[in-house]
Design an enzyme around this catalytic site. Sequence first.
Site, PDB file in Angstrom:
ATOM      1  N   PRO A   2     -41.255 101.698  11.946  1.00 36.90           N
ATOM      2  CA  PRO A   2     -39.680 101.466  11.728  1.00 36.90           C
ATOM      3  C   PRO A   2     -38.806 101.724  12.647  1.00 36.90           C
ATOM      4  O   PRO A   2     -38.647 103.088  13.055  1.00 36.90           O
ATOM      5  CB  PRO A   2     -39.457 102.235  10.318  1.00 36.90           C
ATOM      6  N   GLU A   3     -37.863 100.807  12.923  1.00 35.43           N
ATOM      7  CA  GLU A   3     -36.783 101.016  13.819  1.00 35.43           C
ATOM      8  C   GLU A   3     -35.520 100.599  12.919  1.00 35.43           C
ATOM      9  O   GLU A   3     -35.648 100.693  11.614  1.00 35.43           O
ATOM     10  CB  GLU A   3     -36.970 100.268  15.032  1.00 35.43           C
ATOM     11  N   LYS A  57     -32.317 105.815  12.668  1.00 35.48           N
ATOM     12  CA  LYS A  57     -33.470 105.638  11.941  1.00 35.48           C
ATOM     13  C   LYS A  57     -33.682 106.678  10.800  1.00 35.48           C
ATOM     14  O   LYS A  57     -34.490 106.640  10.187  1.00 35.48           O
ATOM     15  CB  LYS A  57     -34.764 105.560  12.870  1.00 35.48           C
ATOM     16  N   ARG A 277     -44.571 103.707  27.109  1.00 36.92           N
ATOM     17  CA  ARG A 277     -44.863 102.776  26.080  1.00 36.92           C
ATOM     18  C   ARG A 277     -45.428 101.852  26.491  1.00 36.92           C
ATOM     19  O   ARG A 277     -45.078 101.227  27.613  1.00 36.92           O
ATOM     20  CB  ARG A 277     -43.413 102.742  25.339  1.00 36.92           C
TER      21      ARG A 277
END
Length: 287
Positions: A2-3, A57, A277
Amino acid sequence: MPELPEVETVRMQLKSKVVGKTITSVEVFHAKSVNNDETIEDRLVGKVIAEIDRIGKLMIFSFVNEDNLFLLAHLKMTGQFFYLDEGGEAVGGGHSVTATDRDLPGRHTRATIHFTDHSALHFNDMRIFGYLKLTDKAGRDAAKARFGPEPINPKFDTEWFYQKLKKRKTPIKAALLDQTFIAGLGNIYVDETLWRAKVRPTRLADKVTKKEAAAIAAASRDVMNESINVGGTTFQHFKDTGGKNGNFKDYLKVFGQQGKKCERCGGTIEKIRCAGRGTHYCPSCQK
DNA sequence: ACTCTTGTTAAAAC
DNA sequence: GGTTTTAACAAGAG
């Protein structure tokens, strides 16, 4: 993962479901998920949810006639809020599935908040990185202070953004992931933003031109707003409050698209490692 | 059995 | 003091 768009999707749905409701009980199934706070139920019972705000967030619940009590909620990577109405239906943005379908509370349910109308809010989190944390005004303010401005804010200052980038010597991707710098972007939207802005994730932040900085700011704003409009992105774990997937996955241009053709230039999307990442980009049109 | 996955934070390093 | 790096967290997929 979730962003900002996913959290905003959840926030809006929760707001329409639980604002004004009175808490009757709080079940805690995993202490770490509530910051090991043994008093959380006692402090929440009888409270009426007044508002649900969001910064980056992080969701922030406030309560009627309580100006010194706030519930901070962070989904981290696998956190989910599922809302079940009085009849045990899971309800999200204009849809519902049965409670049995969702198996609530289930193996990954870490806490459940019950309301006087017999509806319930389940906090699921497979990996237990997310949290529900009760705090006071000072704690709320301290949490908010750790976030930079959001690109979706109409007041976002592109010139300020460019000047700050000039002081950073990391890859642009690492800078965009830093929530204390700008808030809301995570791995998916950083990759999508940089594709739209035609900037390579590995480019050093202080080498990004003013024009590119403006393009990045606009792209990040647009990509997040577009995603919010279709309920966010479900890549692995994200579900809305009714257990439904987000639809922005259909609009991803680079994230998870490695090996496919770039729809803009026909190049081949690559996946590399950048800023620690998994990073997706088009080597032929992102400079 | 091993590697890989990711958002944040705390701590250390610069 | 601001920036940067690293480790830690945790559980599942492959």
